[in-house]
Write an enzyme that holds these catalytic residues in place. Structure first.
Site, mmCIF file in Angstrom:
data_model
loop_
_atom_site.group_PDB
_atom_site.id
_atom_site.type_symbol
_atom_site.label_atom_id
_atom_site.label_comp_id
_atom_site.label_asym_id
_atom_site.label_seq_id
_atom_site.Cartn_x
_atom_site.Cartn_y
_atom_site.Cartn_z
ATOM 1 N N SER A 142 0.878 -1.169 0.000
ATOM 2 C CA SER A 142 0.000 0.000 0.000
ATOM 3 C C SER A 142 0.916 1.221 0.000
ATOM 4 O O SER A 142 2.111 1.105 0.307
ATOM 5 C CB SER A 142 -0.832 -0.023 1.291
ATOM 6 O OG SER A 142 -1.390 1.242 1.554
ATOM 7 N N TYR A 155 -1.927 -1.357 10.403
ATOM 8 C CA TYR A 155 -1.926 -1.460 8.940
ATOM 9 C C TYR A 155 -0.617 -0.906 8.370
ATOM 10 O O TYR A 155 0.035 -1.535 7.537
ATOM 11 C CB TYR A 155 -3.136 -0.706 8.384
ATOM 12 C CG TYR A 155 -3.407 -0.911 6.913
ATOM 13 C CD1 TYR A 155 -4.119 -2.023 6.466
ATOM 14 C CD2 TYR A 155 -2.976 0.014 5.961
ATOM 15 C CE1 TYR A 155 -4.386 -2.211 5.115
ATOM 16 C CE2 TYR A 155 -3.241 -0.159 4.609
ATOM 17 C CZ TYR A 155 -3.948 -1.270 4.188
ATOM 18 O OH TYR A 155 -4.212 -1.447 2.854
HETATM 19 P P1 NAD Z 1 -11.678 -6.382 -0.010
HETATM 20 O O1 NAD Z 1 -12.266 -6.264 1.339
HETATM 21 O O2 NAD Z 1 -12.486 -5.990 -1.201
HETATM 22 O O3 NAD Z 1 -11.156 -7.885 -0.254
HETATM 23 C C1 NAD Z 1 -10.383 -8.554 0.692
HETATM 24 C C2 NAD Z 1 -10.600 -10.050 0.521
HETATM 25 O O4 NAD Z 1 -9.730 -10.697 1.464
HETATM 26 C C3 NAD Z 1 -12.026 -10.510 0.827
HETATM 27 O O5 NAD Z 1 -12.480 -11.377 -0.202
HETATM 28 C C4 NAD Z 1 -11.888 -11.252 2.157
HETATM 29 O O6 NAD Z 1 -12.813 -12.342 2.296
HETATM 30 C C5 NAD Z 1 -10.443 -11.746 2.065
HETATM 31 N N1 NAD Z 1 -9.887 -12.050 3.378
HETATM 32 C C6 NAD Z 1 -9.938 -11.301 4.514
HETATM 33 N N2 NAD Z 1 -9.333 -11.934 5.522
HETATM 34 C C7 NAD Z 1 -8.874 -13.102 5.019
HETATM 35 C C8 NAD Z 1 -8.157 -14.205 5.573
HETATM 36 N N3 NAD Z 1 -7.810 -14.219 6.865
HETATM 37 N N4 NAD Z 1 -7.843 -15.251 4.773
HETATM 38 C C9 NAD Z 1 -8.206 -15.247 3.457
HETATM 39 N N5 NAD Z 1 -8.897 -14.250 2.891
HETATM 40 C C10 NAD Z 1 -9.211 -13.183 3.654
HETATM 41 O O7 NAD Z 1 -10.315 -5.539 0.057
HETATM 42 P P2 NAD Z 1 -9.351 -4.915 -1.064
HETATM 43 O O8 NAD Z 1 -9.479 -3.454 -0.977
HETATM 44 O O9 NAD Z 1 -9.519 -5.598 -2.360
HETATM 45 O O10 NAD Z 1 -7.943 -5.273 -0.403
HETATM 46 C C11 NAD Z 1 -7.077 -6.273 -0.920
HETATM 47 C C12 NAD Z 1 -5.659 -5.942 -0.511
HETATM 48 O O11 NAD Z 1 -5.303 -4.673 -1.058
HETATM 49 C C13 NAD Z 1 -5.446 -5.823 1.007
HETATM 50 O O12 NAD Z 1 -4.213 -6.389 1.358
HETATM 51 C C14 NAD Z 1 -5.422 -4.330 1.229
HETATM 52 O O13 NAD Z 1 -4.705 -3.978 2.375
HETATM 53 C C15 NAD Z 1 -4.744 -3.879 -0.037
HETATM 54 N N6 NAD Z 1 -4.927 -2.476 -0.367
HETATM 55 C C16 NAD Z 1 -6.187 -1.980 -0.567
HETATM 56 C C17 NAD Z 1 -6.320 -0.639 -0.879
HETATM 57 C C18 NAD Z 1 -7.662 -0.026 -1.101
HETATM 58 O O14 NAD Z 1 -7.735 1.194 -1.123
HETATM 59 N N7 NAD Z 1 -8.728 -0.794 -1.275
HETATM 60 C C19 NAD Z 1 -5.194 0.190 -0.989
HETATM 61 C C20 NAD Z 1 -3.933 -0.355 -0.776
HETATM 62 C C21 NAD Z 1 -3.814 -1.687 -0.470
#
Ligand code: NAD
Length: 260
Positions: A142, A155
């Site tokens: 991130s 985080y």
């Molecule tokens: P999201 O909530 O849409 O999807 C996350 C997925 O992870 C879900 O399907 C959930 O069921 C799964 N999950 C959660 N805990 C879990 C576990 N213990 N074991 C297996 N699966 C698990 O979130 P997203 O925004 O797509 O985030 C995905 C990644 O991207 C994360 O690592 C997040 O930190 C990172 N990220 C997101 C953003 C953003 O702005 N959305 C920005 C930077 C980084």
């Protein structure tokens, strides 16, 4: 031949948001994503969506913090396909609270999903990658791998930690042609972020519009959210790398929020 023809890719957290987009894009370019997620119903729905378009995908139930479930998901993948070429360690959650009030249980939960999850999935896949002398590992970092924000202590800590893990893997994996990278997105409007908008508004005592404009997108060059497609582009770039030339590096995808 497409870029990922014949490639088997475990993508954790691929039932939603960024992980789902990565799985769809890998499949669209000939790869077989293994949709590894806590939510098996949603993972199966994603796999079915890919199959309906003529691609191949495999859904596995996996809590990335549980070593036995990680080992089983990897073993099931090996039993079905015989190899793992790519790991995208993407599963993650967000919990926002001021450091002074942060419950220890929430701190541990968040670190466990992001860091234990990355470690356990890496370790389980590496055995097979080392044997095959091929592997591409991409961690979902991130901007918070490089920069801090208020209310996000575990985080920011975890996302910085992934950079360290990736650098170690780059060094240890090189002799086995295993490369490691981190992709570092800015804010992307996935369920993880939608949930945070009202939470941050309540904590900071401002409106949801102000959270978007004055907190989330304040430092971007153009006030734009990053998209799942933008993030998938960067992940697929590293996943397709022909050599270890880029190994150990990280890429920020954030509309200029953070410039390295
Ligand atoms: P999201 O909530 O849409 O999807 C996350 C997925 O992870 C879900 O399907 C959930 O069921 C799964 N999950 C959660 N805990 C879990 C576990 N213990 N074991 C297996 N699966 C698990 O979130 P997203 O925004 O797509 O985030 C995905 C990644 O991207 C994360 O690592 C997040 O930190 C990172 N990220 C997101 C953003 C953003 O702005 N959305 C920005 C930077 C980084």
């Amino acid at each position: 031949m497409s870029r990922f023809t014949g490639r088997i890719a475990i993508v954790t957290g691929a039932a939603s948001g960024i992980g789902k987009e990565i799985a769809l894009r890998l499949a669209a370019e000939g790869g077989t994503p293994v949709i590894a997620d806590l939510n098996l119903d949603a993972a199966t729905a994603t796999a079915n969506e890919i199959k309906a378009k003529g691609g191949d995908a495999f859904a596995v139930a996996m809590n990335v913090t549980d070593e036995a479930q990680v080992e089983k998901g990897v073993a099931d993948t090996i039993a079905k396909y015989g190899k793992i070429d790519i790991l995208v360690s993407n599963a993650g959650i967000q919990i926002v609270k001021p450091l002074v009030d942060f419950p220890f249980a929430d701190w541990k939960k968040l670190l466990s999903i992001h860091l234990d999850g990355a470690f356990l999935t890496t370790k389980a896949c590496l055995k097979h990658m080392y044997k095959a002398k091929y592997g591409r590992v991409i961690y979902m970092g991130s901007v918070h791998s490089k920069e801090a924000s208020k209310l996000k202590a575990p985080y920011v800590t975890a996302k910085h930690g992934l950079i360290g893990l990736s650098k170690v893997l780059a060094k240890e994996g090189a002799e086995y042609n295993v490369a490691s990278n981190v992709v570092c997105p800015g804010f992307v409007r996935t369920p993880l972020v939608e949930k945070q908008i009202p939470e941050q508004a309540a904590e900071l005592k401002i409106t949801e519009e102000q959270v978007i404009k004055n907190v989330m997108l304040k430092d971007t060059i153009d006030g734009q959210f990053t998209t799942t497609d933008d993030v998938a582009d960067a992940v697929l770039f590293y996943a397709a790398a022909k050599s270890t030339v880029h190994s150990g590096q990280s890429a920020v995808v954030s509309h200029g929020w953070f410039m390295q």
